[in-house]
Design an enzyme around this catalytic site. Structure first.
Site, PDB file in Angstrom:
ATOM      1  N   ASP A  17       0.873  -1.172   0.000  1.00  0.00           N
ATOM      2  CA  ASP A  17       0.000   0.000   0.000  1.00  0.00           C
ATOM      3  C   ASP A  17       0.912   1.225   0.000  1.00  0.00           C
ATOM      4  O   ASP A  17       2.131   1.108   0.202  1.00  0.00           O
ATOM      5  CB  ASP A  17      -0.887  -0.044   1.248  1.00  0.00           C
ATOM      6  CG  ASP A  17      -1.769   1.175   1.385  1.00  0.00           C
ATOM      7  OD1 ASP A  17      -2.449   1.528   0.409  1.00  0.00           O
ATOM      8  OD2 ASP A  17      -1.753   1.788   2.460  1.00  0.00           O
ATOM      9  N   ASP A  19      -0.227   5.110   1.048  1.00  0.00           N
ATOM     10  CA  ASP A  19      -0.517   6.059   2.131  1.00  0.00           C
ATOM     11  C   ASP A  19      -0.387   5.388   3.497  1.00  0.00           C
ATOM     12  O   ASP A  19      -1.061   4.392   3.772  1.00  0.00           O
ATOM     13  CB  ASP A  19      -1.940   6.606   1.988  1.00  0.00           C
ATOM     14  CG  ASP A  19      -2.059   7.678   0.928  1.00  0.00           C
ATOM     15  OD1 ASP A  19      -1.389   8.711   1.063  1.00  0.00           O
ATOM     16  OD2 ASP A  19      -2.819   7.474  -0.034  1.00  0.00           O
TER      17      ASP A  19
END
Length: 239
Positions: A17, A19
């Site tokens: 991922d 963020d």
């Protein structure tokens, strides 16, 4: 000693991922979103708290956030709101986005072992690629999959399954790095062990939704102890 991620028989791929997992981006999202919500008079102009943002927005797509914040808005109004918010985020991130400590070392480790790698995010593609560029990792990732590329975004497994398919990787030989409950749920639903990045206050919540291991950052000795137990024999490639 048993491994927390031991069901990965031999590691061939890593999925990240972005963020909160690769980049310390929450402060910039919070600033941009808060300014936009004040502008439109949300909550009678009272600024949202950091806790509100982490609970209701972290890891979610703009579509999911929009449905929660403005259930009565039409799509055109939502699109305009998020276009302005993402432009603000890009400006603020460009002024000071930094990596989660130790990320560069982990990426070097993965590259030296010839592991396949992809970024898998609910963020809009433009800002996903911007963050990767600021972190100096544009050449590291072989592909970027966003929630926009799939019929269903996280917490559904679709983005991770798409990344596996495009990489030609097996879930039984892949690790996911995440930071949010919905991201962990997506990785687990796709059949992969998930290593979560979180402080102590969020550790229990991430373990409860299926994280195999929770670490503070990529310097955490727990991470390297687990990676050391894996078979990562792969042809070497340049960084």
């Amino acid at each position: 000693m048993a491994s927390a991620i031991g069901r990965v028989a031999s590691l061939e791929a890593v999925l990240f991922d972005i963020d909160g997992t690769m980049a310390i981006s929450d402060p910039f999202h919070h600033r941009a979103t808060s300014e936009m919500l004040i502008k439109v008079g949300y909550n009678d102009g009272v600024p949202i708290t950091h806790e509100f943002g982490m609970t209701h927005m972290a890891g979610r797509s703009n579509e999911q956030i929009g449905q929660f914040l403005f259930p009565g808005w039409d799509q055109g109004r939502l699109d305009a709101f998020f276009a302005e918010k993402e432009a603000l985020f890009a400006r603020y991130a460009g002024e000071g986005l930094k990596e989660i400590a130790g990320l560069t070392a982990l990426c070097r480790w993965a590259s030296e072992r010839g592991l396949k790698r992809a970024a898998v995010t609910n963020a809009p593609r433009a800002n996903a690629e911007l963050m990767i560029s600021i972190l100096g990792l544009s050449d590291f990732f072989q592909l970027v999959v966003t929630g926009e590329d799939c019929e269903r975004s996280k917490p559904f497994p679709d983005p991770y399954l798409r990344a596996l398919d495009l990489l030609g990787a097996s879930p039984g030989h892949t690790l996911v790095f995440e930071d949010s409950p919905i991201g962990v749920q997506a990785g687990v639903a796709a059949g992969m062990p998930v290593i979560a990045i979180a402080d102590e206050s969020r550790e229990g919540k991430l373990l409860a939704v299926g994280a195999s291991l929770v670490i503070r950052d990529y310097r955490d000795p727990k991470l390297w102890a687990e990676l050391g137990k894996l078979d990562t024999t792969r042809p070497r490639e340049s960084c």
